[in-house]
Design a protein around this motif. Sequence first.
Motif, PDB file in Angstrom:
ATOM      1  N   THR A  11     -57.175  34.668  70.089  1.00 45.63           N
ATOM      2  CA  THR A  11     -56.148  35.647  70.456  1.00 45.63           C
ATOM      3  C   THR A  11     -54.866  35.470  69.650  1.00 45.63           C
ATOM      4  OG1 THR A  11     -57.067  35.756  72.675  1.00 45.63           O
ATOM      5  CG2 THR A  11     -54.842  36.588  72.403  1.00 45.63           C
ATOM      6  N   GLU A  12     -54.436  34.232  69.462  1.00 48.98           N
ATOM      7  CA  GLU A  12     -53.197  33.993  68.720  1.00 48.98           C
ATOM      8  C   GLU A  12     -53.311  34.428  67.259  1.00 48.98           C
ATOM      9  OE1 GLU A  12     -52.025  29.935  69.210  1.00 48.98           O
ATOM     10  OE2 GLU A  12     -51.727  30.151  71.363  1.00 48.98           O
ATOM     11  N   THR A  13     -54.424  34.113  66.630  1.00 47.17           N
ATOM     12  CA  THR A  13     -54.620  34.503  65.240  1.00 47.17           C
ATOM     13  C   THR A  13     -54.691  36.020  65.113  1.00 47.17           C
ATOM     14  OG1 THR A  13     -55.795  32.445  64.794  1.00 47.17           O
ATOM     15  CG2 THR A  13     -56.114  34.235  63.219  1.00 47.17           C
ATOM     16  N   ALA A  14     -55.396  36.660  66.019  1.00 46.76           N
ATOM     17  CA  ALA A  14     -55.487  38.126  65.992  1.00 46.76           C
ATOM     18  C   ALA A  14     -54.108  38.753  66.155  1.00 46.76           C
ATOM     19  CB  ALA A  14     -56.433  38.611  67.086  1.00 46.76           C
ATOM     20  N   THR A  15     -53.303  38.211  67.045  1.00 50.02           N
ATOM     21  CA  THR A  15     -51.951  38.730  67.266  1.00 50.02           C
ATOM     22  C   THR A  15     -51.102  38.551  66.009  1.00 50.02           C
ATOM     23  OG1 THR A  15     -52.074  38.304  69.625  1.00 50.02           O
ATOM     24  CG2 THR A  15     -49.872  38.509  68.684  1.00 50.02           C
ATOM     25  N   MET A  16     -51.182  37.393  65.393  1.00 49.29           N
ATOM     26  CA  MET A  16     -50.408  37.142  64.173  1.00 49.29           C
ATOM     27  C   MET A  16     -50.839  38.075  63.038  1.00 49.29           C
ATOM     28  SD  MET A  16     -48.093  35.084  64.988  1.00 49.29           S
ATOM     29  CE  MET A  16     -47.405  34.914  63.360  1.00 49.29           C
ATOM     30  N   LEU A  17     -52.126  38.313  62.912  1.00 50.50           N
ATOM     31  CA  LEU A  17     -52.594  39.249  61.893  1.00 50.50           C
ATOM     32  C   LEU A  17     -52.053  40.646  62.139  1.00 50.50           C
ATOM     33  CD1 LEU A  17     -56.290  38.198  61.288  1.00 50.50           C
ATOM     34  CD2 LEU A  17     -54.417  38.120  59.641  1.00 50.50           C
ATOM     35  N   ARG A  18     -52.041  41.066  63.392  1.00 53.03           N
ATOM     36  CA  ARG A  18     -51.475  42.383  63.710  1.00 53.03           C
ATOM     37  C   ARG A  18     -50.005  42.444  63.339  1.00 53.03           C
ATOM     38  NH1 ARG A  18     -54.216  41.556  68.578  1.00 53.03           N
ATOM     39  NH2 ARG A  18     -56.294  42.432  68.436  1.00 53.03           N
ATOM     40  N   ILE A  19     -49.257  41.384  63.632  1.00 52.38           N
ATOM     41  CA  ILE A  19     -47.828  41.350  63.325  1.00 52.38           C
ATOM     42  C   ILE A  19     -47.588  41.425  61.819  1.00 52.38           C
ATOM     43  CG2 ILE A  19     -45.788  39.833  63.346  1.00 52.38           C
ATOM     44  CD1 ILE A  19     -46.755  38.902  66.159  1.00 52.38           C
ATOM     45  N   VAL A  20     -48.403  40.715  61.053  1.00 54.34           N
ATOM     46  CA  VAL A  20     -48.213  40.653  59.606  1.00 54.34           C
ATOM     47  C   VAL A  20     -48.794  41.873  58.889  1.00 54.34           C
ATOM     48  CG1 VAL A  20     -48.859  39.359  57.524  1.00 54.34           C
ATOM     49  CG2 VAL A  20     -48.090  38.142  59.557  1.00 54.34           C
ATOM     50  N   LEU A  21     -49.994  42.293  59.278  1.00 57.76           N
ATOM     51  CA  LEU A  21     -50.700  43.336  58.525  1.00 57.76           C
ATOM     52  C   LEU A  21     -50.461  44.754  59.027  1.00 57.76           C
ATOM     53  CD1 LEU A  21     -54.114  41.554  57.873  1.00 57.76           C
ATOM     54  CD2 LEU A  21     -52.067  41.600  56.435  1.00 57.76           C
ATOM     55  N   ARG A  22     -50.288  44.919  60.303  1.00 56.63           N
ATOM     56  CA  ARG A  22     -50.159  46.276  60.863  1.00 56.63           C
ATOM     57  C   ARG A  22     -49.022  47.085  60.230  1.00 56.63           C
ATOM     58  NH1 ARG A  22     -51.987  49.304  65.599  1.00 56.63           N
ATOM     59  NH2 ARG A  22     -51.209  51.343  65.020  1.00 56.63           N
ATOM     60  N   PRO A  23     -47.828  46.499  60.018  1.00 54.85           N
ATOM     61  CA  PRO A  23     -46.776  47.292  59.368  1.00 54.85           C
ATOM     62  C   PRO A  23     -47.164  47.762  57.963  1.00 54.85           C
ATOM     63  CG  PRO A  23     -45.838  45.347  60.404  1.00 54.85           C
ATOM     64  CD  PRO A  23     -47.331  45.193  60.461  1.00 54.85           C
ATOM     65  N   LEU A  24     -47.922  46.964  57.240  1.00 52.84           N
ATOM     66  CA  LEU A  24     -48.373  47.372  55.910  1.00 52.84           C
ATOM     67  C   LEU A  24     -49.319  48.558  55.994  1.00 52.84           C
ATOM     68  CD1 LEU A  24     -49.122  43.844  54.387  1.00 52.84           C
ATOM     69  CD2 LEU A  24     -46.980  45.144  54.293  1.00 52.84           C
ATOM     70  N   LEU A  25     -50.198  48.531  56.983  1.00 52.06           N
ATOM     71  CA  LEU A  25     -51.152  49.625  57.184  1.00 52.06           C
ATOM     72  C   LEU A  25     -50.435  50.891  57.626  1.00 52.06           C
ATOM     73  CD1 LEU A  25     -53.832  47.523  59.049  1.00 52.06           C
ATOM     74  CD2 LEU A  25     -54.007  48.398  56.720  1.00 52.06           C
TER      75      LEU A  25
END
Length: 98
Positions: A11-25
């Motif tokens: 869950t923590e890794t998935a959340t961090m990926l969303r924080i980092v990658l989602r704005p780029l997408l």
Amino acid sequence: MSSSLHRPLDTETATMLRIVLRPLLDTARDWQSLSAALALKGYELHFRDGRMLFVESYTGEAISTGAAIGVPLKTLSDRLGRPSLTMSADGRSAVLHT
């Protein structure tokens, strides 16, 4: 890679990926600018079996799908158009055509 497209994320890794990658997408103007922005963060876009994968540039390991981050390939394709892909010899995987 096994039959799974990527290893399961905690869950923590998935959340961090969303924080980092989602704005780029969410802010990408086109596939090339998205690819460049991801590269600055150490990631690449790959495609396998009709799914968009985020791959760590350093290890080459697939870490997540677009759907797992909350932005499936269909959503991006609807906004950015179909990606231009270069198919691999296996006929199941591809990378963005540059």
